[in-house]
Design an enzyme around this catalytic site. Structure first.
Site, PDB file in Angstrom:
ATOM      1  N   SER A 147       0.832  -1.213   0.000  1.00  0.00           N
ATOM      2  CA  SER A 147       0.000   0.000   0.000  1.00  0.00           C
ATOM      3  C   SER A 147       0.864   1.261   0.000  1.00  0.00           C
ATOM      4  O   SER A 147       2.023   1.244   0.436  1.00  0.00           O
ATOM      5  CB  SER A 147      -0.905   0.013   1.233  1.00  0.00           C
ATOM      6  OG  SER A 147      -1.700  -1.151   1.263  1.00  0.00           O
TER       7      SER A 147
HETATM    8  N1  SAM Z   1      -0.527  -5.038   4.087  1.00  0.00           N
HETATM    9  C1  SAM Z   1       0.236  -5.312   2.891  1.00  0.00           C
HETATM   10  C2  SAM Z   1       1.609  -4.732   2.942  1.00  0.00           C
HETATM   11  O1  SAM Z   1       1.965  -4.076   3.941  1.00  0.00           O
HETATM   12  O2  SAM Z   1       2.359  -4.955   1.991  1.00  0.00           O
HETATM   13  C3  SAM Z   1      -0.474  -4.894   1.636  1.00  0.00           C
HETATM   14  C4  SAM Z   1      -1.655  -5.735   1.381  1.00  0.00           C
HETATM   15  S1  SAM Z   1      -2.175  -5.887  -0.295  1.00  0.00           S
HETATM   16  C5  SAM Z   1      -2.873  -4.309  -0.589  1.00  0.00           C
HETATM   17  C6  SAM Z   1      -3.558  -6.974  -0.002  1.00  0.00           C
HETATM   18  C7  SAM Z   1      -3.152  -8.378   0.370  1.00  0.00           C
HETATM   19  O3  SAM Z   1      -4.303  -9.058   0.822  1.00  0.00           O
HETATM   20  C8  SAM Z   1      -2.584  -9.185  -0.774  1.00  0.00           C
HETATM   21  O4  SAM Z   1      -1.332  -9.699  -0.426  1.00  0.00           O
HETATM   22  C9  SAM Z   1      -3.614 -10.299  -0.966  1.00  0.00           C
HETATM   23  O5  SAM Z   1      -3.065 -11.517  -1.403  1.00  0.00           O
HETATM   24  C10 SAM Z   1      -4.183 -10.401   0.434  1.00  0.00           C
HETATM   25  N2  SAM Z   1      -5.502 -11.044   0.528  1.00  0.00           N
HETATM   26  C11 SAM Z   1      -6.563 -10.919  -0.291  1.00  0.00           C
HETATM   27  N3  SAM Z   1      -7.604 -11.643   0.161  1.00  0.00           N
HETATM   28  C12 SAM Z   1      -7.184 -12.243   1.301  1.00  0.00           C
HETATM   29  C13 SAM Z   1      -7.796 -13.127   2.244  1.00  0.00           C
HETATM   30  N4  SAM Z   1      -9.053 -13.545   2.115  1.00  0.00           N
HETATM   31  N5  SAM Z   1      -7.057 -13.554   3.290  1.00  0.00           N
HETATM   32  C14 SAM Z   1      -5.774 -13.142   3.461  1.00  0.00           C
HETATM   33  N6  SAM Z   1      -5.137 -12.299   2.604  1.00  0.00           N
HETATM   34  C15 SAM Z   1      -5.847 -11.863   1.548  1.00  0.00           C
END
Ligand code: SAM
Length: 228
Positions: free
Chosen positions: A61
């Site tokens: 993000s």
């Molecule tokens: N917090 C992260 C960072 O500091 O880099 C950025 C997160 S990124 C915007 C969103 C993440 O959510 C992705 O890695 C994606 O694979 C994960 N994601 C999506 N759906 C999910 C779920 N149901 N459970 C766990 N992770 C999930």
């Protein structure tokens, strides 16, 4: 300009714009090296205020969004925090630094990631930056929370867009706990700040517009046709 100089300028800018407000968030931004949480070819852009690709169609993000979400969580030392969407591990490291700055074993982040390869990427990033002692990574569907409701958390942060408030997560939030979650369509969301007042009562603030990658899994967009 060196990465350190770029980082100082970014932090100053985030403060001037009112995204970083508290000393603890400012200190965490100084301590956690964002360049160690992005792929090698993006290191030089680590202190540009933008999301960056981390592979598998996912992003780390933008720094201003990390600052806003971290401030809204109202974190304190000693808290136990659940993060849904580990991604690069950067947000988890920022939280870990605030809830246990001296690494005394007083606070902990449990972070869930859907994509196993990203969970491994985050694990390596957290090890090399010294935050892995304060973060546990679980591979799974974070929309459902953890450990079949056996754990409850002081704070919950969802870093992927959810079509609705994930009810299972609410049930894993302590009373007086805060959950921060982007709610809306695949393409546009509002950041919801939800405070749990009692087992059945919540105060919900619809905060700012935002754009996150979609939450996957049972609570996410996978099995739904989004019509909003
Ligand atoms: N917090 C992260 C960072 O500091 O880099 C950025 C997160 S990124 C915007 C969103 C993440 O959510 C992705 O890695 C994606 O694979 C994960 N994601 C999506 N759906 C999910 C779920 N149901 N459970 C766990 N992770 C999930």
């Amino acid at each position: 300009m060196s990465l350190l100089e770029k980082k100082r300028l970014l932090i100053k800018d985030l403060m001037l714009q009112g995204y970083i407000v508290s000393e603890k968030v400012r200190r965490a931004f100084e301590k956690v090296p964002r360049e160690e949480f992005v792929p090698e070819n993006y290191r030089e852009y680590a202190y540009v205020d933008t999301p960056l690709p981390i592979g598998y169609d996912q992003t780390i993000s933008a720094p201003h969004m990390v600052a806003i979400m971290t401030e809204r969580l109202e974190l304190d030392e000693g808290m136990i925090v659940l993060e849904v969407g580990t991604g690069s591990g950067y947000q988890a490291a920022i939280i870990a630094d605030i809830i246990d700055p001296e690494s005394r074993g007083i606070g902990h982040v449990v972070s869930i990631e859907f994509i196993p390869e990203l969970a491994e990427f985050a694990r390596k990033n957290l090890i090399k930056t010294g935050f892995y002692d304060r973060v546990s990574i679980i591979i799974g569907d974070g929309g459902l929370g953890t450990f079949e409701n056996k754990m409850i958390y002081d704070r919950i942060i969802v870093t992927a867009a959810s079509p609705k408030i994930p009810k299972k997560l609410l049930s894993q939030l302590k009373i007086n706990g805060i959950m921060v979650v982007p709610i809306g369509s695949r393409w546009h969301q509002i950041l919801y700040i939800i405070k749990k007042i009692s087992e059945t009562e919540y105060i919900t603030i619809e905060d700012i517009p935002c754009v996150f990658v979609p939450l996957r899994g049972l609570e996410g967009f996978d099995k739904k046709i989004d019509q909003r």
